[in-house]
Design a protein around this motif. Structure first.
Motif, PDB file in Angstrom:
ATOM      1  N   ARG A 115       0.816  -1.214   0.000  1.00 14.84           N
ATOM      2  CA  ARG A 115       0.000   0.000   0.000  1.00 14.84           C
ATOM      3  C   ARG A 115       0.850   1.265   0.000  1.00 14.84           C
ATOM      4  O   ARG A 115       0.564   2.213  -0.749  1.00 14.84           O
ATOM      5  CB  ARG A 115      -0.922  -0.011   1.220  1.00 14.84           C
ATOM      6  N   HIS A 116       1.879   1.303   0.815  1.00 17.10           N
ATOM      7  CA  HIS A 116       2.632   2.549   1.002  1.00 17.10           C
ATOM      8  C   HIS A 116       3.874   2.655   0.127  1.00 17.10           C
ATOM      9  O   HIS A 116       4.386   3.761  -0.074  1.00 17.10           O
ATOM     10  CB  HIS A 116       3.018   2.701   2.474  1.00 17.10           C
ATOM     11  N   PHE A 117       4.353   1.535  -0.399  1.00 24.85           N
ATOM     12  CA  PHE A 117       5.524   1.543  -1.283  1.00 24.85           C
ATOM     13  C   PHE A 117       5.228   0.693  -2.518  1.00 24.85           C
ATOM     14  O   PHE A 117       5.910  -0.309  -2.772  1.00 24.85           O
ATOM     15  CB  PHE A 117       6.759   1.019  -0.540  1.00 24.85           C
ATOM     16  N   PRO A 118       4.215   1.070  -3.293  1.00 29.87           N
ATOM     17  CA  PRO A 118       3.796   0.230  -4.425  1.00 29.87           C
ATOM     18  C   PRO A 118       4.868   0.086  -5.504  1.00 29.87           C
ATOM     19  O   PRO A 118       4.835  -0.870  -6.271  1.00 29.87           O
ATOM     20  CB  PRO A 118       2.561   0.958  -4.963  1.00 29.87           C
ATOM     21  N   GLY A 119       5.813   0.996  -5.556  1.00 28.68           N
ATOM     22  CA  GLY A 119       6.881   0.891  -6.550  1.00 28.68           C
ATOM     23  C   GLY A 119       8.041   0.033  -6.106  1.00 28.68           C
ATOM     24  O   GLY A 119       9.037  -0.096  -6.845  1.00 28.68           O
ATOM     25  N   GLU A 120       7.947  -0.536  -4.915  1.00 30.56           N
ATOM     26  CA  GLU A 120       9.017  -1.373  -4.380  1.00 30.56           C
ATOM     27  C   GLU A 120       8.461  -2.753  -4.056  1.00 30.56           C
ATOM     28  O   GLU A 120       8.064  -3.020  -2.912  1.00 30.56           O
ATOM     29  CB  GLU A 120       9.619  -0.753  -3.118  1.00 30.56           C
ATOM     30  N   PRO A 121       8.392  -3.645  -5.003  1.00 24.62           N
ATOM     31  CA  PRO A 121       7.863  -4.983  -4.693  1.00 24.62           C
ATOM     32  C   PRO A 121       8.801  -5.759  -3.772  1.00 24.62           C
ATOM     33  O   PRO A 121      10.021  -5.765  -3.971  1.00 24.62           O
ATOM     34  CB  PRO A 121       7.766  -5.649  -6.064  1.00 24.62           C
ATOM     35  N   TYR A 122       8.219  -6.384  -2.755  1.00 23.35           N
ATOM     36  CA  TYR A 122       8.982  -7.186  -1.811  1.00 23.35           C
ATOM     37  C   TYR A 122       8.406  -8.597  -1.790  1.00 23.35           C
ATOM     38  O   TYR A 122       7.518  -8.904  -0.991  1.00 23.35           O
ATOM     39  CB  TYR A 122       8.933  -6.564  -0.412  1.00 23.35           C
ATOM     40  N   PRO A 123       8.904  -9.480  -2.649  1.00 22.51           N
ATOM     41  CA  PRO A 123       8.360 -10.838  -2.701  1.00 22.51           C
ATOM     42  C   PRO A 123       8.766 -11.710  -1.532  1.00 22.51           C
ATOM     43  O   PRO A 123       8.144 -12.739  -1.281  1.00 22.51           O
ATOM     44  CB  PRO A 123       8.933 -11.391  -4.013  1.00 22.51           C
ATOM     45  N   ALA A 124       9.824 -11.320  -0.824  1.00 19.45           N
ATOM     46  CA  ALA A 124      10.356 -12.187   0.225  1.00 19.45           C
ATOM     47  C   ALA A 124      10.817 -11.360   1.412  1.00 19.45           C
ATOM     48  O   ALA A 124      11.061 -10.157   1.316  1.00 19.45           O
ATOM     49  CB  ALA A 124      11.523 -13.020  -0.311  1.00 19.45           C
ATOM     50  N   ALA A 125      10.922 -12.049   2.539  1.00 16.04           N
ATOM     51  CA  ALA A 125      11.523 -11.480   3.743  1.00 16.04           C
ATOM     52  C   ALA A 125      12.762 -12.291   4.077  1.00 16.04           C
ATOM     53  O   ALA A 125      12.813 -13.501   3.818  1.00 16.04           O
ATOM     54  CB  ALA A 125      10.539 -11.506   4.902  1.00 16.04           C
ATOM     55  N   CYS A 126      13.766 -11.639   4.620  1.00 16.19           N
ATOM     56  CA  CYS A 126      14.990 -12.325   5.000  1.00 16.19           C
ATOM     57  C   CYS A 126      15.371 -11.910   6.408  1.00 16.19           C
ATOM     58  O   CYS A 126      14.928 -10.881   6.911  1.00 16.19           O
ATOM     59  CB  CYS A 126      16.122 -12.014   4.019  1.00 16.19           C
ATOM     60  N   VAL A 127      16.172 -12.739   7.050  1.00 18.57           N
ATOM     61  CA  VAL A 127      16.626 -12.443   8.399  1.00 18.57           C
ATOM     62  C   VAL A 127      18.041 -12.971   8.546  1.00 18.57           C
ATOM     63  O   VAL A 127      18.389 -14.013   7.989  1.00 18.57           O
ATOM     64  CB  VAL A 127      15.677 -13.068   9.453  1.00 18.57           C
ATOM     65  N   PHE A 128      18.862 -12.220   9.268  1.00 22.72           N
ATOM     66  CA  PHE A 128      20.237 -12.619   9.564  1.00 22.72           C
ATOM     67  C   PHE A 128      20.387 -12.501  11.081  1.00 22.72           C
ATOM     68  O   PHE A 128      20.450 -11.386  11.612  1.00 22.72           O
ATOM     69  CB  PHE A 128      21.245 -11.726   8.837  1.00 22.72           C
ATOM     70  N   SER A 129      20.430 -13.626  11.759  1.00 21.97           N
ATOM     71  CA  SER A 129      20.340 -13.587  13.218  1.00 21.97           C
ATOM     72  C   SER A 129      20.902 -14.857  13.833  1.00 21.97           C
ATOM     73  O   SER A 129      20.858 -15.943  13.229  1.00 21.97           O
ATOM     74  CB  SER A 129      18.875 -13.425  13.636  1.00 21.97           C
ATOM     75  N   TRP A 130      21.388 -14.715  15.070  1.00 17.07           N
ATOM     76  CA  TRP A 130      21.783 -15.889  15.844  1.00 17.07           C
ATOM     77  C   TRP A 130      20.583 -16.780  16.139  1.00 17.07           C
ATOM     78  O   TRP A 130      20.757 -17.979  16.410  1.00 17.07           O
ATOM     79  CB  TRP A 130      22.452 -15.454  17.148  1.00 17.07           C
ATOM     80  N   LEU A 131      19.384 -16.221  16.085  1.00 14.23           N
ATOM     81  CA  LEU A 131      18.182 -17.021  16.330  1.00 14.23           C
ATOM     82  C   LEU A 131      18.003 -18.127  15.290  1.00 14.23           C
ATOM     83  O   LEU A 131      17.268 -19.082  15.520  1.00 14.23           O
ATOM     84  CB  LEU A 131      16.943 -16.123  16.344  1.00 14.23           C
ATOM     85  N   LEU A 132      18.662 -17.988  14.138  1.00 14.31           N
ATOM     86  CA  LEU A 132      18.567 -19.005  13.102  1.00 14.31           C
ATOM     87  C   LEU A 132      19.707 -20.023  13.172  1.00 14.31           C
ATOM     88  O   LEU A 132      19.790 -20.912  12.316  1.00 14.31           O
ATOM     89  CB  LEU A 132      18.541 -18.357  11.711  1.00 14.31           C
ATOM     90  N   ASP A 133      20.579 -19.921  14.160  1.00 16.05           N
ATOM     91  CA  ASP A 133      21.633 -20.917  14.303  1.00 16.05           C
ATOM     92  C   ASP A 133      20.978 -22.273  14.563  1.00 16.05           C
ATOM     93  O   ASP A 133      20.308 -22.467  15.590  1.00 16.05           O
ATOM     94  CB  ASP A 133      22.556 -20.543  15.463  1.00 16.05           C
TER      95      ASP A 133
END
Length: 304
Positions: free
Chosen positions: A203-221
């Motif tokens: 809705r607020h950034f229609p010109g910026e498609p974001y198909p995915a989310a990513c995370v970089f964290s020790w929580l994913l160890d």
């Protein structure tokens, strides 16, 4: 952009309250505000940094300008940077309003200023912000808190971008952050946050498609799975993500800082009250190491 100014000492407490600054920090911030008004050289440096930061509102991926934790030549009391974000907040709110972002999202996002003051004190940085560069993401309109999670507009570079291309998305993605002291990382809370993010950025950034989310964290160890129950919130959080790239060098102090505050304490002095605390300590005492890992998910596949 409208030339907003720093609130005077009479209006400053209300401005601090709007940013969730703890009450026991208010008088210290007011004292710095008084010193700033009396010191012409300090005010000149302050205004210059404020101009640089306000010009960066609305940008993505721009360096924070806080090399070494502070702006170049920006010496002074610890709460001088707190005042900088107070002065920057009206610029951020104006940017949010222009995009149609709700005041509730703005308020929750910028309240991280107060939370970071608490976290900084908890991590052994009394009298100001321990990591002010982090808050430039919030105040530039690059990061938003939507429920339990924070979402950063991100364009991956280098090996991360290459890994994203191999996975079939990117380089643009929403980078997830898991803020301290915001309650359990429950599957239901994560579902709601991911669902909100899909609608919010479309809705607020229609010109910026974001198909995915990513995370970089020790929580994913993945080593955490050896110690924690399969139905724990952390293990279930890990299961949402497909590995993006293998971990790099050990970062043992990273989880210690997030779980215990001061990562420099001897392991034997740390509390062992929760399964996570015991896991972090026992793994290190056995000669192991902890790593930051990367993962990704398609936004259309997750969230209720």
């Amino acid at each position: 952009m409208e030339p907003f100014t720093l609130p005077d000492t009479e209006r400053l407490p209300e401005a601090l309250l709007e940013l969730a600054v703890p009450f026991d920090e208010v008088n210290a911030v007011l004292a710095v505000r008084t010193a700033l008004a009396r010191d012409r050289g300090l005010r000149t440096a302050f205004d210059e940094v404020l101009r640089e930061q306000s010009a960066a509102v609305g940008t993505v991926g721009r360096p924070s300008g806080f090399a070494g934790g502070r702006p170049a030549g920006f010496d002074g009391p610890g709460h001088l940077l707190t005042l900088l974000f107070v002065a920057l907040a009206p610029h951020t709110r104006a940017y949010h309003r222009a995009l149609g972002i709700s005041p509730a999202v703005t308020r929750t996002t910028l309240a991280d200023l107060g939370r970071q003051l608490v976290v900084s004190r908890w991590r052994g940085h009394p009298g100001g912000l321990g990591n002010p560069a982090w808050l430039t993401l919030h105040f530039r309109g690059e990061l938003y808190q939507l429920g339990r999670l924070q979402f950063q507009r991100k364009r991956l570079t280098g090996p991360d971008a290459e890994a994203a291309a191999e996975a079939g998305f990117g380089p643009r993605c929403l980078q997830l952050h898991i803020p301290d002291h915001c309650g359990p990382l429950s599957p239901e809370a994560c579902d709601r946050a991911l669902a909100r993010a899909r609608g919010f950025f479309a809705r607020h950034f229609p010109g910026e498609p974001y198909p995915a989310a990513c995370v970089f964290s020790w929580l994913l160890d993945p080593q955490l799975g050896r110690y924690l129950p399969a139905d724990s919130n952390i293990v279930r959080f890990q299961q949402r993500f497909t590995p993006l790239r293998p971990p790099g060098e050990p970062e043992d102090d990273n989880p210690l800082r997030y779980v215990f505050g001061d990562s420099g304490q001897p392991l034997d002095s740390l509390p062992r009250d929760t399964p996570l605390q015991r896991a972090l300590i026992d793994h290190l005492r056995a000669g192991g190491h902890w790593y930051v890992a990367g993962g990704w998910l398609r936004l259309g596949d997750h969230g209720g």
